[in-house]
Design a protein around this motif. Structure first.
Motif, PDB file in Angstrom:
ATOM      1  N   MET A 130     -46.129-121.214 -10.272  1.00 24.82           N
ATOM      2  CA  MET A 130     -46.137-121.281 -11.735  1.00 24.82           C
ATOM      3  C   MET A 130     -46.983-122.458 -12.212  1.00 24.82           C
ATOM      4  SD  MET A 130     -45.110-119.819 -14.474  1.00 24.82           S
ATOM      5  CE  MET A 130     -45.657-120.354 -16.089  1.00 24.82           C
ATOM      6  N   ILE A 131     -46.859-123.582 -11.542  1.00 24.77           N
ATOM      7  CA  ILE A 131     -47.663-124.763 -11.912  1.00 24.77           C
ATOM      8  C   ILE A 131     -49.149-124.459 -11.710  1.00 24.77           C
ATOM      9  CG2 ILE A 131     -48.213-127.147 -11.295  1.00 24.77           C
ATOM     10  CD1 ILE A 131     -45.143-127.434 -10.683  1.00 24.77           C
ATOM     11  N   ALA A 132     -49.498-123.786 -10.646  1.00 22.37           N
ATOM     12  CA  ALA A 132     -50.897-123.403 -10.422  1.00 22.37           C
ATOM     13  C   ALA A 132     -51.381-122.498 -11.551  1.00 22.37           C
ATOM     14  CB  ALA A 132     -51.040-122.706  -9.071  1.00 22.37           C
ATOM     15  N   ALA A 133     -50.541-121.579 -12.006  1.00 20.60           N
ATOM     16  CA  ALA A 133     -50.909-120.682 -13.104  1.00 20.60           C
ATOM     17  C   ALA A 133     -51.116-121.460 -14.399  1.00 20.60           C
ATOM     18  CB  ALA A 133     -49.835-119.607 -13.289  1.00 20.60           C
ATOM     19  N   CYS A 134     -50.369-122.553 -14.586  1.00 17.02           N
ATOM     20  CA  CYS A 134     -50.514-123.372 -15.797  1.00 17.02           C
ATOM     21  C   CYS A 134     -51.907-123.992 -15.898  1.00 17.02           C
ATOM     22  CB  CYS A 134     -49.453-124.470 -15.831  1.00 17.02           C
ATOM     23  SG  CYS A 134     -47.813-123.864 -16.263  1.00 17.02           S
ATOM     24  N   HIS A 135     -52.585-124.165 -14.781  1.00 17.93           N
ATOM     25  CA  HIS A 135     -53.950-124.701 -14.804  1.00 17.93           C
ATOM     26  C   HIS A 135     -54.915-123.716 -15.457  1.00 17.93           C
ATOM     27  CE1 HIS A 135     -53.629-128.396 -12.366  1.00 17.93           C
ATOM     28  NE2 HIS A 135     -52.594-127.786 -11.826  1.00 17.93           N
ATOM     29  N   ARG A 136     -54.556-122.441 -15.456  1.00 17.37           N
ATOM     30  CA  ARG A 136     -55.393-121.405 -16.077  1.00 17.37           C
ATOM     31  C   ARG A 136     -54.915-121.100 -17.490  1.00 17.37           C
ATOM     32  NH1 ARG A 136     -54.182-119.762 -11.020  1.00 17.37           N
ATOM     33  NH2 ARG A 136     -52.701-118.197 -11.724  1.00 17.37           N
TER      34      ARG A 136
ATOM     35  N   ALA B  25     -56.811-120.220 -24.046  1.00 13.23           N
ATOM     36  CA  ALA B  25     -56.549-121.643 -23.806  1.00 13.23           C
ATOM     37  C   ALA B  25     -57.677-122.294 -23.012  1.00 13.23           C
ATOM     38  CB  ALA B  25     -55.234-121.806 -23.040  1.00 13.23           C
ATOM     39  N   ARG B  26     -57.742-123.614 -23.143  1.00 13.91           N
ATOM     40  CA  ARG B  26     -58.607-124.418 -22.288  1.00 13.91           C
ATOM     41  C   ARG B  26     -57.741-125.566 -21.761  1.00 13.91           C
ATOM     42  NH1 ARG B  26     -61.178-127.526 -25.571  1.00 13.91           N
ATOM     43  NH2 ARG B  26     -60.086-129.358 -24.831  1.00 13.91           N
ATOM     44  N   VAL B  27     -57.443-125.541 -20.496  1.00 13.71           N
ATOM     45  CA  VAL B  27     -56.572-126.548 -19.899  1.00 13.71           C
ATOM     46  C   VAL B  27     -57.440-127.675 -19.342  1.00 13.71           C
ATOM     47  CG1 VAL B  27     -54.863-127.006 -18.104  1.00 13.71           C
ATOM     48  CG2 VAL B  27     -54.799-124.840 -19.367  1.00 13.71           C
ATOM     49  N   ASP B  28     -57.187-128.889 -19.828  1.00 13.18           N
ATOM     50  CA  ASP B  28     -57.903-130.063 -19.326  1.00 13.18           C
ATOM     51  C   ASP B  28     -57.161-130.740 -18.187  1.00 13.18           C
ATOM     52  OD1 ASP B  28     -59.901-129.660 -21.218  1.00 13.18           O
ATOM     53  OD2 ASP B  28     -59.033-131.073 -22.642  1.00 13.18           O
ATOM     54  N   ALA B  29     -55.822-130.784 -18.277  1.00 12.73           N
ATOM     55  CA  ALA B  29     -55.034-131.460 -17.242  1.00 12.73           C
ATOM     56  C   ALA B  29     -53.615-130.906 -17.208  1.00 12.73           C
ATOM     57  CB  ALA B  29     -54.989-132.956 -17.502  1.00 12.73           C
ATOM     58  N   VAL B  30     -53.037-130.947 -16.018  1.00 10.53           N
ATOM     59  CA  VAL B  30     -51.636-130.581 -15.815  1.00 10.53           C
ATOM     60  C   VAL B  30     -51.004-131.722 -15.018  1.00 10.53           C
ATOM     61  CG1 VAL B  30     -50.021-128.936 -14.796  1.00 10.53           C
ATOM     62  CG2 VAL B  30     -52.160-128.115 -15.812  1.00 10.53           C
ATOM     63  N   VAL B  31     -50.063-132.423 -15.640  1.00  9.28           N
ATOM     64  CA  VAL B  31     -49.381-133.542 -14.993  1.00  9.28           C
ATOM     65  C   VAL B  31     -47.989-133.063 -14.588  1.00  9.28           C
ATOM     66  CG1 VAL B  31     -48.503-135.887 -15.286  1.00  9.28           C
ATOM     67  CG2 VAL B  31     -50.680-135.213 -16.341  1.00  9.28           C
ATOM     68  N   VAL B  32     -47.659-133.244 -13.317  1.00 10.72           N
ATOM     69  CA  VAL B  32     -46.396-132.750 -12.773  1.00 10.72           C
ATOM     70  C   VAL B  32     -45.523-133.928 -12.353  1.00 10.72           C
ATOM     71  CG1 VAL B  32     -45.333-131.303 -11.000  1.00 10.72           C
ATOM     72  CG2 VAL B  32     -47.593-130.703 -11.913  1.00 10.72           C
ATOM     73  N   GLU B  33     -44.263-133.899 -12.766  1.00  9.68           N
ATOM     74  CA  GLU B  33     -43.308-134.931 -12.390  1.00  9.68           C
ATOM     75  C   GLU B  33     -42.043-134.278 -11.851  1.00  9.68           C
ATOM     76  OE1 GLU B  33     -42.667-137.984 -15.423  1.00  9.68           O
ATOM     77  OE2 GLU B  33     -44.326-137.080 -16.522  1.00  9.68           O
ATOM     78  N   GLN B  34     -41.381-134.950 -10.913  1.00 13.39           N
ATOM     79  CA  GLN B  34     -40.091-134.470 -10.458  1.00 13.39           C
ATOM     80  C   GLN B  34     -39.106-134.592 -11.608  1.00 13.39           C
ATOM     81  OE1 GLN B  34     -38.589-135.770  -6.702  1.00 13.39           O
ATOM     82  NE2 GLN B  34     -40.623-135.913  -5.807  1.00 13.39           N
ATOM     83  N   ALA B  35     -38.152-133.699 -11.659  1.00  7.84           N
ATOM     84  CA  ALA B  35     -37.148-133.699 -12.724  1.00  7.84           C
ATOM     85  C   ALA B  35     -35.791-133.378 -12.109  1.00  7.84           C
ATOM     86  CB  ALA B  35     -37.523-132.678 -13.792  1.00  7.84           C
ATOM     87  N   GLY B  36     -34.777-133.445 -12.933  1.00  8.13           N
ATOM     88  CA  GLY B  36     -33.428-133.156 -12.480  1.00  8.13           C
ATOM     89  C   GLY B  36     -32.802-132.006 -13.247  1.00  8.13           C
ATOM     90  N   ALA B  37     -31.714-131.518 -12.728  1.00 14.80           N
ATOM     91  CA  ALA B  37     -31.022-130.373 -13.324  1.00 14.80           C
ATOM     92  C   ALA B  37     -30.506-130.661 -14.725  1.00 14.80           C
ATOM     93  CB  ALA B  37     -29.872-129.947 -12.416  1.00 14.80           C
ATOM     94  N   ALA B  38     -30.279-131.925 -15.063  1.00 18.97           N
ATOM     95  CA  ALA B  38     -29.742-132.275 -16.379  1.00 18.97           C
ATOM     96  C   ALA B  38     -30.658-131.806 -17.510  1.00 18.97           C
ATOM     97  CB  ALA B  38     -29.525-133.778 -16.478  1.00 18.97           C
ATOM     98  N   LEU B  39     -31.958-131.726 -17.255  1.00 18.29           N
ATOM     99  CA  LEU B  39     -32.896-131.289 -18.291  1.00 18.29           C
ATOM    100  C   LEU B  39     -32.716-129.825 -18.669  1.00 18.29           C
ATOM    101  CD1 LEU B  39     -36.183-133.137 -17.274  1.00 18.29           C
ATOM    102  CD2 LEU B  39     -34.681-133.625 -19.204  1.00 18.29           C
ATOM    103  N   LEU B  40     -32.064-129.034 -17.814  1.00 20.00           N
ATOM    104  CA  LEU B  40     -31.806-127.631 -18.148  1.00 20.00           C
ATOM    105  C   LEU B  40     -30.886-127.505 -19.357  1.00 20.00           C
ATOM    106  CD1 LEU B  40     -31.377-125.933 -14.650  1.00 20.00           C
ATOM    107  CD2 LEU B  40     -33.243-125.607 -16.270  1.00 20.00           C
ATOM    108  N   ALA B  41     -30.124-128.540 -19.641  1.00 20.41           N
ATOM    109  CA  ALA B  41     -29.185-128.502 -20.771  1.00 20.41           C
ATOM    110  C   ALA B  41     -29.901-128.369 -22.114  1.00 20.41           C
ATOM    111  CB  ALA B  41     -28.320-129.762 -20.765  1.00 20.41           C
ATOM    112  N   GLN B  42     -31.205-128.608 -22.148  1.00 20.69           N
ATOM    113  CA  GLN B  42     -31.954-128.487 -23.395  1.00 20.69           C
ATOM    114  C   GLN B  42     -32.217-127.029 -23.776  1.00 20.69           C
ATOM    115  OE1 GLN B  42     -35.315-131.177 -23.748  1.00 20.69           O
ATOM    116  NE2 GLN B  42     -34.397-132.535 -22.234  1.00 20.69           N
ATOM    117  N   ARG B  43     -32.004-126.109 -22.840  1.00 21.85           N
ATOM    118  CA  ARG B  43     -32.209-124.679 -23.143  1.00 21.85           C
ATOM    119  C   ARG B  43     -31.243-124.201 -24.209  1.00 21.85           C
ATOM    120  NH1 ARG B  43     -31.219-122.051 -17.400  1.00 21.85           N
ATOM    121  NH2 ARG B  43     -29.530-123.537 -17.596  1.00 21.85           N
TER     122      ARG B  43
END
Length: 99
Positions: free
Chosen positions: A58-64, A69-87
């Motif tokens: 999915m991250i590779a697809a985000c580059h396209r 769209a014109r994608v200049d950069a994709v920055v990836v960071e590790q995250a935790g399960a707590a962020l799912l609570a924003q859904r």
């Protein structure tokens, strides 16, 4: 199969071109959990949760992105399960309001 969480920030011409909807559809098709939203700085931010290989794909697809769209950069960071609570309640993958 191990579940991973990655927070991704995409910059370029990624707002007003259907990028969020494209991310949501692609992530749902791949069976990922998470969310996507626009940021006031013009970027798009997303959280992907799922199998390592599927998240990486999915991250590779985000580059396209979608064709407008014109994608200049994709920055990836590790995250935790707590962020799912924003859904949104009851959703596996959500489109969130702009922050």
């Amino acid at each position: 199969m191990s579940e991973i969480f990655r927070q991704v920030t995409i910059t370029g011409r990624v707002q007003g071109v259907g990028y969020r909807a494209w991310v949501a559809m692609a992530a749902q098709t791949k069976g990922l959990a998470g969310w996507v939203r626009n940021r006031r700085d013009g970027s798009v931010e997303a959280l992907f949760a799922g199998d390592d290989t599927v998240v990486t794909d999915m991250i590779a697809a985000c580059h396209r992105g979608p064709s407008a769209a014109r994608v200049d950069a994709v920055v990836v960071e590790q995250a935790g399960a707590a962020l799912l609570a924003q859904r949104a309640a009851g959703e596996r993958f959500s489109i969130l309001p702009t922050v």
